[in-house]
Scaffold this motif. Sequence first.
Motif, PDB file in Angstrom:
ATOM      1  N   SER A  94       0.845  -1.196   0.000  1.00  0.00           N
ATOM      2  CA  SER A  94       0.000   0.000   0.000  1.00  0.00           C
ATOM      3  C   SER A  94       0.875   1.238   0.000  1.00  0.00           C
ATOM      4  O   SER A  94       2.077   1.180   0.284  1.00  0.00           O
ATOM      5  N   ASP A  95       0.250   2.364  -0.288  1.00  0.00           N
ATOM      6  CA  ASP A  95       0.955   3.637  -0.236  1.00  0.00           C
ATOM      7  C   ASP A  95      -0.013   4.676   0.307  1.00  0.00           C
ATOM      8  O   ASP A  95      -0.692   5.353  -0.462  1.00  0.00           O
ATOM      9  N   LEU A  96      -0.076   4.795   1.621  1.00  0.00           N
ATOM     10  CA  LEU A  96      -1.002   5.724   2.261  1.00  0.00           C
ATOM     11  C   LEU A  96      -0.686   7.162   1.909  1.00  0.00           C
ATOM     12  O   LEU A  96      -1.559   8.028   1.949  1.00  0.00           O
ATOM     13  N   ASN A  97       0.567   7.418   1.528  1.00  0.00           N
ATOM     14  CA  ASN A  97       0.950   8.777   1.176  1.00  0.00           C
ATOM     15  C   ASN A  97       0.229   9.256  -0.078  1.00  0.00           C
ATOM     16  O   ASN A  97       0.190  10.458  -0.353  1.00  0.00           O
ATOM     17  N   THR A 100      -5.717   8.689   1.749  1.00  0.00           N
ATOM     18  CA  THR A 100      -6.219   7.801   2.804  1.00  0.00           C
ATOM     19  C   THR A 100      -7.193   6.758   2.274  1.00  0.00           C
ATOM     20  O   THR A 100      -7.536   5.815   2.973  1.00  0.00           O
ATOM     21  N   ASP A 101      -7.651   6.949   1.032  1.00  0.00           N
ATOM     22  CA  ASP A 101      -8.580   5.973   0.468  1.00  0.00           C
ATOM     23  C   ASP A 101      -7.853   4.842  -0.257  1.00  0.00           C
ATOM     24  O   ASP A 101      -8.490   3.984  -0.860  1.00  0.00           O
ATOM     25  N   GLN A 102      -6.536   4.836  -0.189  1.00  0.00           N
ATOM     26  CA  GLN A 102      -5.783   3.817  -0.920  1.00  0.00           C
ATOM     27  C   GLN A 102      -5.891   2.459  -0.235  1.00  0.00           C
ATOM     28  O   GLN A 102      -5.558   2.327   0.940  1.00  0.00           O
TER      29      GLN A 102
ATOM     30  N   PHE B  35     -12.997  -0.739   4.645  1.00  0.00           N
ATOM     31  CA  PHE B  35     -12.801  -1.337   3.333  1.00  0.00           C
ATOM     32  C   PHE B  35     -13.646  -2.612   3.230  1.00  0.00           C
ATOM     33  O   PHE B  35     -13.832  -3.329   4.213  1.00  0.00           O
ATOM     34  N   PHE B  47     -10.252  -5.633  -3.894  1.00  0.00           N
ATOM     35  CA  PHE B  47     -10.786  -4.455  -3.236  1.00  0.00           C
ATOM     36  C   PHE B  47     -12.059  -3.987  -3.937  1.00  0.00           C
ATOM     37  O   PHE B  47     -12.102  -3.894  -5.171  1.00  0.00           O
ATOM     38  N   TYR B  50     -14.405   1.764  -0.422  1.00  0.00           N
ATOM     39  CA  TYR B  50     -13.803   2.388   0.761  1.00  0.00           C
ATOM     40  C   TYR B  50     -14.711   3.500   1.295  1.00  0.00           C
ATOM     41  O   TYR B  50     -15.327   4.245   0.516  1.00  0.00           O
ATOM     42  N   ARG B  95      -9.156   0.332   9.049  1.00  0.00           N
ATOM     43  CA  ARG B  95      -7.878   0.991   9.298  1.00  0.00           C
ATOM     44  C   ARG B  95      -8.121   2.033  10.390  1.00  0.00           C
ATOM     45  O   ARG B  95      -9.002   2.871  10.259  1.00  0.00           O
ATOM     46  N   ASP B  97      -6.465   5.140  12.252  1.00  0.00           N
ATOM     47  CA  ASP B  97      -5.343   6.032  11.975  1.00  0.00           C
ATOM     48  C   ASP B  97      -4.467   6.287  13.195  1.00  0.00           C
ATOM     49  O   ASP B  97      -3.328   6.728  13.041  1.00  0.00           O
ATOM     50  N   GLY B 103       3.323   6.277   6.561  1.00  0.00           N
ATOM     51  CA  GLY B 103       2.744   5.846   5.301  1.00  0.00           C
ATOM     52  C   GLY B 103       2.180   4.452   5.297  1.00  0.00           C
ATOM     53  O   GLY B 103       1.694   3.980   4.275  1.00  0.00           O
ATOM     54  N   SER B 104       2.208   3.758   6.429  1.00  0.00           N
ATOM     55  CA  SER B 104       1.661   2.409   6.462  1.00  0.00           C
ATOM     56  C   SER B 104       0.451   2.379   7.368  1.00  0.00           C
ATOM     57  O   SER B 104       0.229   3.292   8.153  1.00  0.00           O
ATOM     58  N   TYR B 105      -0.348   1.361   7.235  1.00  0.00           N
ATOM     59  CA  TYR B 105      -1.479   1.201   8.130  1.00  0.00           C
ATOM     60  C   TYR B 105      -1.818  -0.268   8.265  1.00  0.00           C
ATOM     61  O   TYR B 105      -1.617  -1.048   7.339  1.00  0.00           O
TER      62      TYR B 105
END
Lengths: 115, 119
Positions: A94-97, A100-102, B35, B47, B50, B95, B97, B103-105
Amino acid sequence: NAGVTQTPKFQVLKTGQSMTLQCAQDMNHNSMYWYRQDPGMGLRLIYYSASEGTTDKGEVPNGYNVSRLNKREFSLRLESAAPSQTSVYFCASSDLNSGTDQPQHFGDGTRLSIL
Amino acid sequence: AQKITQTQPGMFVQEKEAVTLDCTYDTSDQSYGLFWYKQPSSGEMIFLIYQGSYDEQNATEGRYSLNFQKARKSANLVISASQLGDSAMYFCAMREDAYSGAGSYQLTFGKGTKLSVIP
């Protein structure tokens, strides 16, 4: 357009054997994850890597080690396989950067049986 | 307590009918995302849709929509005009926060609902 590639797709091990599951992604994502899926349990996070050079434990890390080899590759190692590790293993990235909907993008899974 | 609860282990729906798959969640975080994934019998995770906790509109993606009721902590998936190819396992995931960074979750998954579409 490969996305997340896992190898092997199937593997049978004997108790006590070791093996490494390989995962590579071509989406330039920073973060990668390993999950296991057991019947009736959904997916559970084993380890994750937020970026190259970092790894962290998830919900069920015991019996596993990981290596983030570079930005593309994230491997999962079973040092001494046990029957309780029989499962389907999924790698994701993933790439949350990017927003946020990724979602996390998943590989096709590795079906691992330990006798 | 489970963070994601999917109370329907299995459901049947007639082809061309709509179906709702339930998902309730538990978090004290104000910022989170929900999700939905589809897992056909071939095993891959796909997927679908969302919903962010601050999104005011319910999410829609083609035949999929999300009935998001924040006060009830529910995020039900609605599939309209069911097709035979919709037969699969469906997973709701969250997820939080507060547990995300760099950058990860992490995603917490429910146990899934197996949907069978009847011709």
